[in-house]
Design an enzyme around this catalytic site. Sequence first.
Site, mmCIF file in Angstrom:
data_model
loop_
_atom_site.group_PDB
_atom_site.id
_atom_site.type_symbol
_atom_site.label_atom_id
_atom_site.label_comp_id
_atom_site.label_asym_id
_atom_site.label_seq_id
_atom_site.Cartn_x
_atom_site.Cartn_y
_atom_site.Cartn_z
ATOM 1 N N HIS A 122 -0.176 2.456 8.883
ATOM 2 C CA HIS A 122 -0.658 1.287 8.142
ATOM 3 C C HIS A 122 -0.150 0.027 8.846
ATOM 4 O O HIS A 122 1.059 -0.141 9.016
ATOM 5 C CB HIS A 122 -0.147 1.307 6.699
ATOM 6 C CG HIS A 122 -0.603 2.494 5.907
ATOM 7 N ND1 HIS A 122 -1.917 2.702 5.551
ATOM 8 C CD2 HIS A 122 0.093 3.546 5.398
ATOM 9 C CE1 HIS A 122 -2.017 3.813 4.858
ATOM 10 N NE2 HIS A 122 -0.811 4.351 4.755
ATOM 11 N N ASN A 130 -4.913 3.975 -1.336
ATOM 12 C CA ASN A 130 -4.305 3.345 -2.508
ATOM 13 C C ASN A 130 -3.475 2.127 -2.114
ATOM 14 O O ASN A 130 -3.333 1.180 -2.893
ATOM 15 C CB ASN A 130 -3.423 4.354 -3.247
ATOM 16 C CG ASN A 130 -4.216 5.249 -4.182
ATOM 17 O OD1 ASN A 130 -4.733 4.791 -5.198
ATOM 18 N ND2 ASN A 130 -4.323 6.509 -3.854
ATOM 19 N N ALA A 164 3.042 3.875 0.248
ATOM 20 C CA ALA A 164 3.164 4.228 1.660
ATOM 21 C C ALA A 164 3.330 3.025 2.579
ATOM 22 O O ALA A 164 3.217 3.154 3.802
ATOM 23 C CB ALA A 164 1.946 5.042 2.091
#
Length: 252
Positions: free
Chosen positions: A203, A175, A119
């Site tokens: 993120h 993750n 991601a």
Amino acid sequence: MITVGLLGCGNIGHIIAKHQKSFSITAVYDQIEARADELAAASDARAYTDFTTFLSADFDIVVEAASVAAAQEYGEVILRSGRDFVVMSVGALSDTEFRERLVRTAKEMGKKIYVPSGAVMGLDNIKVGQISAIDTFLLRTTKSPASLSIRADVPTMIFSGKAHECIRDYPKNVNVSEALTLAAGHEVDVELWVDPDVDRNIHEIFIEGEFGDAYIRVRNIPSPENPATSYLAALSILTLLENLDNPLVIGT
């Protein structure tokens, strides 16, 4: 054409099945028979609910799209079966003992362990941390409270610490912190926030060292079929599979 055995028949598995081009899914495994049968029908593959029988099928590489627990349970036996191993639940590798054992097995068998970008973006250049000093390395992840089953009326930091600690407490949600740690060869600091006003997982990566400094911000669109899954994470596996046989290697 590369043939794939898919470990886990959830949303990511369905996305992979819909985009088969230079690879073909020939076998799928899930403990839940209905899920395995559904994905097998969608990908023109054979369904398995027994893992040993699944490994006896004919395919080149295993793609794990199940869970941290599944990656840790089956990773070593996959490599010993003579297959390369794609690990989506990269949080499994935060267990140092398991990771070192898996790497030793891969070397012994002459096989590869692949970790997709997932991601986030920028892992290729973050790998400079393996040879150049890093002074600051921070991942700040912001999610909606509902995605973590938390109530919050204002932006709230719910975790601050090292990647392996965050993976331990939130194994399904960060993750990317382990992917960053593995890429840089340097454990990333993590801040996990919830914000009731965000509708995407965000993120932010801050890195500074001898090379200079960088800031990367990724706002992930949820998968159309499962809001808990980042669509970018699924696309990163597809990109990896599409390029395994490509003689032109970019960004490594």
